[in-house]
Write a protein that holds these residues in place. Structure first.
Motif, PDB file in Angstrom:
ATOM      1  N   LEU A  10       7.349  -5.705   9.127  1.00  0.00           N
ATOM      2  CA  LEU A  10       5.908  -5.968   9.152  1.00  0.00           C
ATOM      3  C   LEU A  10       5.616  -7.470   9.205  1.00  0.00           C
ATOM      4  N   LYS A  11       6.415  -8.243   8.495  1.00  0.00           N
ATOM      5  CA  LYS A  11       6.244  -9.699   8.524  1.00  0.00           C
ATOM      6  C   LYS A  11       6.583 -10.247   9.908  1.00  0.00           C
ATOM      7  N   GLU A  12       7.652  -9.734  10.495  1.00  0.00           N
ATOM      8  CA  GLU A  12       8.074 -10.167  11.831  1.00  0.00           C
ATOM      9  C   GLU A  12       6.992  -9.872  12.881  1.00  0.00           C
ATOM     10  N   HIS A  13       6.322  -8.747  12.730  1.00  0.00           N
ATOM     11  CA  HIS A  13       5.276  -8.356  13.673  1.00  0.00           C
ATOM     12  C   HIS A  13       3.885  -8.851  13.266  1.00  0.00           C
ATOM     13  N   ARG A  14       3.844  -9.688  12.243  1.00  0.00           N
ATOM     14  CA  ARG A  14       2.615 -10.356  11.787  1.00  0.00           C
ATOM     15  C   ARG A  14       1.487  -9.395  11.435  1.00  0.00           C
ATOM     16  N   VAL A  15       1.854  -8.338  10.733  1.00  0.00           N
ATOM     17  CA  VAL A  15       0.853  -7.393  10.240  1.00  0.00           C
ATOM     18  C   VAL A  15       0.194  -8.021   9.015  1.00  0.00           C
ATOM     19  N   PRO A  16      -1.128  -8.107   8.976  1.00  0.00           N
ATOM     20  CA  PRO A  16      -1.810  -8.712   7.828  1.00  0.00           C
ATOM     21  C   PRO A  16      -1.475  -7.987   6.521  1.00  0.00           C
ATOM     22  N   GLY A  17      -1.159  -8.743   5.495  1.00  0.00           N
ATOM     23  CA  GLY A  17      -0.814  -8.183   4.192  1.00  0.00           C
ATOM     24  C   GLY A  17      -1.936  -7.385   3.562  1.00  0.00           C
ATOM     25  N   LYS A  18      -3.159  -7.633   3.968  1.00  0.00           N
ATOM     26  CA  LYS A  18      -4.305  -6.897   3.426  1.00  0.00           C
ATOM     27  C   LYS A  18      -4.431  -5.503   4.018  1.00  0.00           C
ATOM     28  N   LEU A  19      -3.541  -5.148   4.934  1.00  0.00           N
ATOM     29  CA  LEU A  19      -3.593  -3.847   5.582  1.00  0.00           C
ATOM     30  C   LEU A  19      -2.708  -2.811   4.878  1.00  0.00           C
ATOM     31  N   TYR A  20      -1.727  -3.253   4.087  1.00  0.00           N
ATOM     32  CA  TYR A  20      -0.771  -2.316   3.502  1.00  0.00           C
ATOM     33  C   TYR A  20      -0.318  -2.733   2.108  1.00  0.00           C
ATOM     34  N   SER A  21       0.261  -1.764   1.391  1.00  0.00           N
ATOM     35  CA  SER A  21       0.877  -1.998   0.089  1.00  0.00           C
ATOM     36  C   SER A  21       2.146  -1.172   0.010  1.00  0.00           C
ATOM     37  N   LEU A  22       3.262  -1.799  -0.274  1.00  0.00           N
ATOM     38  CA  LEU A  22       4.532  -1.091  -0.387  1.00  0.00           C
ATOM     39  C   LEU A  22       4.790  -0.612  -1.816  1.00  0.00           C
ATOM     40  N   LYS A  23       3.886  -0.935  -2.729  1.00  0.00           N
ATOM     41  CA  LYS A  23       4.025  -0.519  -4.129  1.00  0.00           C
ATOM     42  C   LYS A  23       3.086   0.624  -4.480  1.00  0.00           C
ATOM     43  N   ASN A  28      -8.216   0.458  -0.378  1.00  0.00           N
ATOM     44  CA  ASN A  28      -8.468   0.021   0.998  1.00  0.00           C
ATOM     45  C   ASN A  28      -7.227  -0.484   1.729  1.00  0.00           C
ATOM     46  N   ARG A  29      -6.083   0.116   1.453  1.00  0.00           N
ATOM     47  CA  ARG A  29      -4.840  -0.233   2.150  1.00  0.00           C
ATOM     48  C   ARG A  29      -4.028   1.021   2.429  1.00  0.00           C
ATOM     49  N   ILE A  30      -3.155   0.926   3.410  1.00  0.00           N
ATOM     50  CA  ILE A  30      -2.180   1.987   3.654  1.00  0.00           C
ATOM     51  C   ILE A  30      -1.058   1.767   2.647  1.00  0.00           C
ATOM     52  N   CYS A  31      -0.760   2.790   1.861  1.00  0.00           N
ATOM     53  CA  CYS A  31       0.168   2.634   0.744  1.00  0.00           C
ATOM     54  C   CYS A  31       1.410   3.501   0.893  1.00  0.00           C
ATOM     55  N   ASP A  60      12.525   8.180   5.820  1.00  0.00           N
ATOM     56  CA  ASP A  60      11.471   8.876   6.558  1.00  0.00           C
ATOM     57  C   ASP A  60      10.091   8.356   6.183  1.00  0.00           C
ATOM     58  N   ALA A  61       9.898   8.043   4.902  1.00  0.00           N
ATOM     59  CA  ALA A  61       8.611   7.516   4.445  1.00  0.00           C
ATOM     60  C   ALA A  61       8.316   6.159   5.080  1.00  0.00           C
ATOM     61  N   CYS A  62       9.325   5.309   5.170  1.00  0.00           N
ATOM     62  CA  CYS A  62       9.129   3.989   5.789  1.00  0.00           C
ATOM     63  C   CYS A  62       8.779   4.116   7.268  1.00  0.00           C
ATOM     64  N   LEU A  63       9.444   5.036   7.965  1.00  0.00           N
ATOM     65  CA  LEU A  63       9.114   5.262   9.374  1.00  0.00           C
ATOM     66  C   LEU A  63       7.711   5.841   9.518  1.00  0.00           C
ATOM     67  N   GLY A  64       7.345   6.735   8.615  1.00  0.00           N
ATOM     68  CA  GLY A  64       5.993   7.285   8.627  1.00  0.00           C
ATOM     69  C   GLY A  64       4.945   6.217   8.381  1.00  0.00           C
ATOM     70  N   MET A  65       5.222   5.313   7.452  1.00  0.00           N
ATOM     71  CA  MET A  65       4.285   4.228   7.171  1.00  0.00           C
ATOM     72  C   MET A  65       4.186   3.292   8.371  1.00  0.00           C
ATOM     73  N   ARG A  66       5.309   3.013   8.991  1.00  0.00           N
ATOM     74  CA  ARG A  66       5.296   2.155  10.175  1.00  0.00           C
ATOM     75  C   ARG A  66       4.428   2.772  11.276  1.00  0.00           C
ATOM     76  N   LYS A  71      -0.815   2.816  14.201  1.00  0.00           N
ATOM     77  CA  LYS A  71      -2.103   3.410  14.572  1.00  0.00           C
ATOM     78  C   LYS A  71      -3.269   2.519  14.126  1.00  0.00           C
ATOM     79  N   ALA A  72      -3.184   2.000  12.917  1.00  0.00           N
ATOM     80  CA  ALA A  72      -4.255   1.138  12.393  1.00  0.00           C
ATOM     81  C   ALA A  72      -4.368  -0.149  13.210  1.00  0.00           C
ATOM     82  N   MET A  73      -3.237  -0.747  13.534  1.00  0.00           N
ATOM     83  CA  MET A  73      -3.250  -1.977  14.338  1.00  0.00           C
ATOM     84  C   MET A  73      -3.831  -1.707  15.718  1.00  0.00           C
TER      85      MET A  73
END
Length: 83
Positions: A10-23, A28-31, A60-66, A71-73
């Motif tokens: 996500l960092k490599e593809h410059r996805v804004p940090g305000k769009l997701y949460s890995l925790k 208002n984020r994809i978690c 599988d969860a990481c691929l699903g989140m990606r 889709k959001a991007m």
């Protein structure tokens, strides 16, 4: 794919940090959240889990989140990942 690899992707593809949460559990984020019987990917809306997807393992969860972030991007910025 692990959460660490997903974060690097996500960092490599410059996805804004305000769009997701890995925790998980963020408004208002994809978690991505670890649960007792697997992992969930959802959009956090106040105290609700909107569109929750359940996965048995982290890879599988990481691929699903990606895919959900892709889709959001596409919807927000008109951008799609090439790989």
């Amino acid at each position: 794919m692990t959460r660490k690899e997903l974060a690097a992707y996500l960092k490599e593809h410059r996805v804004p940090g305000k769009l997701y949460s890995l925790k998980g559990g963020h408004k208002n984020r994809i978690c991505l959240e670890e649960e007792k019987d697997g992992f969930s990917v959802y959009f956090g809306s106040r105290k609700e889990k909107v569109g929750a997807l359940h996965f048995a393992n982290e890879a599988d969860a990481c691929l699903g989140m990606r895919n959900e972030i892709d889709k959001a991007m596409g919807g927000l910025y008109g951008l799609r990942f090439s790989c």
